[in-house]
Design a protein around this motif. Structure first.
Motif, mmCIF file in Angstrom:
data_model
loop_
_atom_site.group_PDB
_atom_site.id
_atom_site.type_symbol
_atom_site.label_atom_id
_atom_site.label_comp_id
_atom_site.label_asym_id
_atom_site.label_seq_id
_atom_site.Cartn_x
_atom_site.Cartn_y
_atom_site.Cartn_z
ATOM 1 N N ILE A 96 18.355 -6.036 -35.513
ATOM 2 C CA ILE A 96 18.449 -7.467 -35.197
ATOM 3 C C ILE A 96 17.060 -8.105 -35.216
ATOM 4 C CG2 ILE A 96 18.995 -9.097 -33.341
ATOM 5 C CD1 ILE A 96 21.288 -7.077 -32.567
ATOM 6 N N ASP A 97 16.101 -7.453 -34.571
ATOM 7 C CA ASP A 97 14.737 -7.990 -34.524
ATOM 8 C C ASP A 97 14.098 -8.008 -35.909
ATOM 9 O OD1 ASP A 97 15.021 -8.266 -31.801
ATOM 10 O OD2 ASP A 97 13.913 -6.432 -31.304
ATOM 11 N N ALA A 98 14.311 -6.944 -36.691
ATOM 12 C CA ALA A 98 13.732 -6.872 -38.033
ATOM 13 C C ALA A 98 14.303 -7.968 -38.926
ATOM 14 C CB ALA A 98 13.995 -5.494 -38.646
ATOM 15 N N THR A 99 15.584 -8.226 -38.797
ATOM 16 C CA THR A 99 16.219 -9.283 -39.587
ATOM 17 C C THR A 99 15.640 -10.645 -39.255
ATOM 18 O OG1 THR A 99 18.293 -8.055 -39.764
ATOM 19 C CG2 THR A 99 18.403 -10.436 -40.083
ATOM 20 N N ARG A 100 15.554 -10.940 -37.971
ATOM 21 C CA ARG A 100 15.072 -12.248 -37.553
ATOM 22 C C ARG A 100 13.613 -12.462 -37.971
ATOM 23 N NH1 ARG A 100 17.400 -15.448 -34.395
ATOM 24 N NH2 ARG A 100 15.563 -15.939 -33.150
ATOM 25 N N THR A 101 12.807 -11.410 -37.894
ATOM 26 C CA THR A 101 11.407 -11.512 -38.310
ATOM 27 C C THR A 101 11.296 -11.754 -39.805
ATOM 28 O OG1 THR A 101 10.651 -10.098 -36.501
ATOM 29 C CG2 THR A 101 9.203 -10.297 -38.408
ATOM 30 N N GLN A 133 19.299 -3.179 -31.759
ATOM 31 C CA GLN A 133 18.281 -4.205 -31.519
ATOM 32 C C GLN A 133 17.142 -4.129 -32.522
ATOM 33 O OE1 GLN A 133 18.944 -6.544 -29.091
ATOM 34 N NE2 GLN A 133 17.296 -7.650 -30.151
ATOM 35 N N GLU A 134 16.806 -2.934 -32.979
ATOM 36 C CA GLU A 134 15.743 -2.800 -33.976
ATOM 37 C C GLU A 134 16.102 -3.562 -35.250
ATOM 38 O OE1 GLU A 134 13.483 0.601 -36.709
ATOM 39 O OE2 GLU A 134 15.057 1.186 -35.297
ATOM 40 N N GLU A 174 22.688 -16.697 -35.962
ATOM 41 C CA GLU A 174 21.752 -15.628 -35.603
ATOM 42 C C GLU A 174 20.485 -15.650 -36.456
ATOM 43 O OE1 GLU A 174 25.247 -12.449 -34.735
ATOM 44 O OE2 GLU A 174 25.354 -14.108 -36.161
#
Length: 370
Positions: A276-281, A273-274, A198
């Protein structure tokens, strides 16, 4: 006096969870240590989970659903795989153990260097392990043709971690497809550990979960310890389309292997999702920034990372990985000395990406030291 002679020379190789040992040996409070060794998401637990888990406290007054239907449905939506192909366990470690106990492989091939728990479990079942090494001169990228030639009917089980720990290298989904085809022809079962997938720049390019519908000789394992920063939940899951294997694993598992709060926490996290997106960024930005900075130093070899951590070779041979570990831990920064991994030596270190401030602190220490 050299740096090596100045520093306490401990030969023990510390895992990211060994903060109590670090505290005893180095007399540093574990609360003041930033672990760049554990490879855990620096954002901490899911935003939504932190806000809502306490409202579910009454769940501990009842037994969990033996089939964990709601949790498996949440995972199904998260990974885009049928819920009937999903099995949950007390961490992916439990699923690794039960899988190996169930299949009892006599001969296992493991892509290495990698996580040592695979070999430990094979050995406990009196199996034989052989490693197919990723070569340093190939940037720890797989020689696919050489591997395909090596996969013969003498092998019962093939294990790989993707992205791999500690090299942070990956195999593409297309490469995995060719490997699975060859393994199916030779009766080889394949276990793919996707603990770090991920964090990858493009999950869809490397995940094997879409292949589970085509290959019954495959199980893909994941967990919440690293990406969701929840190792204490002990929640793992696998995706597999072989009904016979899923039945056997479920029969061997203890009932209620996941507690009620962990099951609910999983459902909450997979829908955040917030977070998940923050982690990936965060990981994408820090991985790019820190690798660029490290590559400016001619005394370091930085291998291309796809996980949330990077493998680095010390080209200044007057320093060892133990020297760097000691210098960093005295500043409250814990990296991984990789000399304990097969095929690596005391010139390799590994560390994950944390907050920008902590990443700068560690990077500055490394560049000043080296």
């Amino acid at each position: 006096m050299t740096l090596h002679n100045q520093l306490t020379n401990h030969k023990e190789h510390f895992h990211g969870s060994d903060l109590e040992k670090i505290e005893q040996i180095y007399h540093i409070k574990k609360e003041s240590i930033t672990s760049f060794s554990a490879n855990v998401n620096p954002l901490g637990i899911s935003f939504r989970l932190r806000e809502t888990l306490t409202s579910h406290i009454d769940a501990i007054a009842t037994y969990p659903d033996r089939k964990y239907t709601s949790l498996r449905n949440s995972i199904s939506q998260y990974v885009n795989a049928p819920s009937e192909h999903i099995i949950v366990g007390n961490g992916s470690t439990e699923l690794i153990s039960i899988l190996i106990q169930s299949r009892k492989p006599k001969q296992t091939l493991i892509l290495g260097p990698t996580y040592s728990e695979y070999q430990r479990e094979i050995t406990l079942q009196n199996g034989i392990c052989e490693y197919f090494p990723l070569q340093e001169d190939k940037e720890f990228q797989l020689d696919l043709n050489a591997l395909l030639e090596h996969l013969t009917s003498d092998i019962d089980l093939f294990i790989l971690c993707n992205p791999n720990n500690p090299t942070s290298s990956v195999l593409t989904t297309q490469q995995l497809y060719l490997i699975l085809q060859t393994c199916r022809e030779h009766g080889i079962f394949v276990m793919i550990d996707e603990t770090y997938v991920e964090f990858a720049p493009d999950i869809s390019a490397i995940t094997a979960i879409p292949l589970t519908s085509q290959f019954q000789n495959l199980i893909v394992l994941r967990g919440v310890s690293k990406f969701f920063a929840a190792p204490g939940l002990r929640l793992g899951y696998g995706v597999c389309s072989c009904p016979e294997l899923l039945t056997v694993i479920n029969e061997k598992k203890n009932p209620w292997t996941i507690n009620s709060l962990a099951a609910i926490a999983g459902e909450i996290m997979f829908q955040d999702q917030e977070y998940i997106d923050a982690t990936r960024t965060l990981i994408h930005n820090e991985r790019t920034r820190i690798v660029t900075r490290l590559r400016e130093n001619p005394n370091l070899k930085v291998f291309e990372p796809y996980g949330n951590f990077v493998l680095v070779k010390l080209l200044n041979t007057s320093l060892t990985s133990q020297d760097v570990f000691d210098a960093a831990i005295r500043k409250g920064l814990m990296i991984r000395d990789c000399s304990g991994f097969s095929f690596l030596n005391d010139q390799f270190i590994r560390f994950c990406f944390m907050s920008p401030e902590k990443n700068d602190e560690l990077t500055t220490l490394l560049l000043d030291l080296i």
